[in-house]
Write a protein that holds these residues in place. Structure first.
Motif, PDB file in Angstrom:
ATOM      1  N   LEU A  20      20.444  22.069  23.911  1.00 33.31           N
ATOM      2  CA  LEU A  20      19.629  22.522  23.057  1.00 33.31           C
ATOM      3  C   LEU A  20      18.372  23.033  23.512  1.00 33.31           C
ATOM      4  N   ASP A  21      18.094  24.191  23.874  1.00 25.83           N
ATOM      5  CA  ASP A  21      16.912  24.607  24.586  1.00 25.83           C
ATOM      6  C   ASP A  21      15.843  24.983  23.673  1.00 25.83           C
ATOM      7  N   VAL A  22      14.903  24.432  23.584  1.00 21.36           N
ATOM      8  CA  VAL A  22      13.834  24.527  22.708  1.00 21.36           C
ATOM      9  C   VAL A  22      12.371  24.716  23.523  1.00 21.36           C
ATOM     10  N   HIS A  23      11.551  25.512  23.124  1.00 21.77           N
ATOM     11  CA  HIS A  23      10.295  26.002  23.784  1.00 21.77           C
ATOM     12  C   HIS A  23       9.360  24.766  23.535  1.00 21.77           C
ATOM     13  N   PRO A  24       8.699  24.651  24.724  1.00 20.72           N
ATOM     14  CA  PRO A  24       7.772  23.230  24.730  1.00 20.72           C
ATOM     15  C   PRO A  24       6.577  23.299  23.567  1.00 20.72           C
ATOM     16  N   ASP A  25       6.198  24.513  23.170  1.00 23.84           N
ATOM     17  CA  ASP A  25       5.202  24.740  21.935  1.00 23.84           C
ATOM     18  C   ASP A  25       5.913  24.091  20.674  1.00 23.84           C
ATOM     19  N   VAL A  26       7.257  24.440  20.583  1.00 23.17           N
ATOM     20  CA  VAL A  26       7.939  23.923  19.448  1.00 23.17           C
ATOM     21  C   VAL A  26       8.186  22.347  19.580  1.00 23.17           C
ATOM     22  N   LEU A  27       8.593  21.987  20.503  1.00 19.67           N
ATOM     23  CA  LEU A  27       8.842  20.534  20.863  1.00 19.67           C
ATOM     24  C   LEU A  27       7.618  19.669  20.535  1.00 19.67           C
ATOM     25  N   PHE A  28       6.585  20.169  21.004  1.00 21.11           N
ATOM     26  CA  PHE A  28       5.113  19.598  20.677  1.00 21.11           C
ATOM     27  C   PHE A  28       4.978  19.539  19.296  1.00 21.11           C
ATOM     28  N   ARG A  29       5.079  20.638  18.647  1.00 20.58           N
ATOM     29  CA  ARG A  29       4.827  20.616  17.091  1.00 20.58           C
ATOM     30  C   ARG A  29       5.777  19.646  16.473  1.00 20.58           C
ATOM     31  N   ARG A  30       7.022  19.535  16.760  1.00 20.41           N
ATOM     32  CA  ARG A  30       7.909  18.573  16.184  1.00 20.41           C
ATOM     33  C   ARG A  30       7.464  17.059  16.692  1.00 20.41           C
ATOM     34  N   LEU A  31       7.145  16.976  17.943  1.00 22.11           N
ATOM     35  CA  LEU A  31       6.907  15.499  18.107  1.00 22.11           C
ATOM     36  C   LEU A  31       5.752  14.767  17.800  1.00 22.11           C
ATOM     37  N   ARG A  32       4.533  15.565  17.574  1.00 21.46           N
ATOM     38  CA  ARG A  32       3.525  14.831  17.504  1.00 21.46           C
ATOM     39  C   ARG A  32       3.132  14.466  16.226  1.00 21.46           C
ATOM     40  N   VAL A  33       4.405  14.623  15.445  1.00 24.98           N
ATOM     41  CA  VAL A  33       4.341  13.882  14.012  1.00 24.98           C
ATOM     42  C   VAL A  33       5.227  12.713  14.091  1.00 24.98           C
ATOM     43  N   ALA A  34       5.722  12.711  15.434  1.00 25.06           N
ATOM     44  CA  ALA A  34       6.991  11.417  15.203  1.00 25.06           C
ATOM     45  C   ALA A  34       6.960  10.857  16.704  1.00 25.06           C
ATOM     46  N   ALA A  91       1.045  18.024  27.857  1.00 19.58           N
ATOM     47  CA  ALA A  91       1.140  18.268  29.434  1.00 19.58           C
ATOM     48  C   ALA A  91       2.369  17.313  29.633  1.00 19.58           C
ATOM     49  N   PHE A  92       2.742  16.279  29.152  1.00 23.26           N
ATOM     50  CA  PHE A  92       3.790  15.261  29.221  1.00 23.26           C
ATOM     51  C   PHE A  92       5.185  15.884  28.995  1.00 23.26           C
ATOM     52  N   ILE A  93       5.185  16.848  27.957  1.00 22.60           N
ATOM     53  CA  ILE A  93       6.419  17.503  27.452  1.00 22.60           C
ATOM     54  C   ILE A  93       6.886  18.629  28.708  1.00 22.60           C
ATOM     55  N   ILE A  94       5.686  19.246  29.009  1.00 18.75           N
ATOM     56  CA  ILE A  94       5.806  20.209  29.900  1.00 18.75           C
ATOM     57  C   ILE A  94       6.450  19.930  31.114  1.00 18.75           C
ATOM     58  N   GLU A  95       5.789  18.581  31.770  1.00 15.76           N
ATOM     59  CA  GLU A  95       5.938  18.077  32.907  1.00 15.76           C
ATOM     60  C   GLU A  95       7.508  17.689  33.098  1.00 15.76           C
ATOM     61  N   ALA A  96       7.753  16.889  31.725  1.00 16.29           N
ATOM     62  CA  ALA A  96       9.386  16.143  31.793  1.00 16.29           C
ATOM     63  C   ALA A  96      10.400  17.257  31.637  1.00 16.29           C
TER      64      ALA A  96
END
Ligand code: ADP
Ligand code: S3P
Ligand code: MG
Length: 175
Positions: free
Chosen positions: A100-114, A131-136
């Motif tokens: 499941l490929d998702v752009h880092p900006d979208v992951l950031f938006r989803r993960l900052r609340v969780a 930064a952590f999401i992009i690097e990982a």
């Protein structure tokens, strides 16, 4: 026989999509994190704290082998599952694998609340998280890239979008 492994980073939608997909196909759904939590009567967070990550990964591998015995099932893995041992090869040998490929900006938006439920993300500021999401993702890309199918799961923010994504996933896999 259907055995599908959903992989991808935290927040990619493995659990959300896996659950909806299994319901659509009318077959059981197994979330590897939930399976581990039930088996050990502890949350993933507690297991990380008590055992440390290396020991959690050993346990995760054993549990992956256990759930891969089920037939006609959708399995959502944890974000790190494909990135340790020979787990990705193992999944490819035992079922169909989807990244499941998702752009880092979208992951950031989803993960900052969780971040609370996810031990690896706890205590990070917005900038650190981004930064952590992009690097990982860079580090994990070679593992995720071994999945047989790639699916864009960037649109899961409403029931409608989840239902549409399920149909798209279905046609991608031809089932
Ligand atoms: N019931 C829901 N309604 C709308 N959006 C949801 C719902 N459940 C999850 N989502 C969205 O999907 C994202 C992915 O979450 P999740 O499936 O837990 O990812 P993963 O298992 O890959 O870590 C959530 O952060 C949220 O944006
Ligand atoms: O990416 C990771 O290393 C992890 C992802 C989590 O699963 P989700 O991707 O379902 O959040 C969970 O297995 C654990 O917190 C570690
Ligand atoms: Mg999940």
């Amino acid at each position: 026989m259907i055995r599908i492994f959903l992989t991808g980073y935290m927040g990619a939608g493995k659990t959300t999509l896996g659950k909806a997909f299994a319901r659509e196909l009318n077959i059981p759904f197994i979330d590897l994190d939930w399976y581990i939590e039930e088996r050990f009567h502890k949350s993933i967070r507690e297991l990380f704290i008590e055992r440390g990550e290396a020991s959690f990964r050993e346990l995760e591998r054993t549990m992956l082998h256990e759930v891969a015995e089920f037939e006609n099932v959708i399995i959502s893995t944890g974000g790190g599952t494909p990135c340790f041992f020979d787990n990705m090869e193992y999944m490819n040998d035992n079922g169909q694998t989807v990244f499941l490929d998702v752009h880092p900006d979208v992951l950031f938006r989803r993960l900052r609340v969780a971040t609370q439920q996810r031990p690896i993300l706890q205590g990070k500021t917005d900038e650190e998280l981004r930064a952590f999401i992009i690097e990982a993702l860079e580090k994990r890309a070679p593992h995720y890239g071994k999945a047989r199918y790639r699916f864009d799961a960037g649109q899961l923010e409403s029931r409608r979008q989840i239902a549409d994504s399920v149909q798209q996933l279905r046609s991608l896999l031809g089932i």
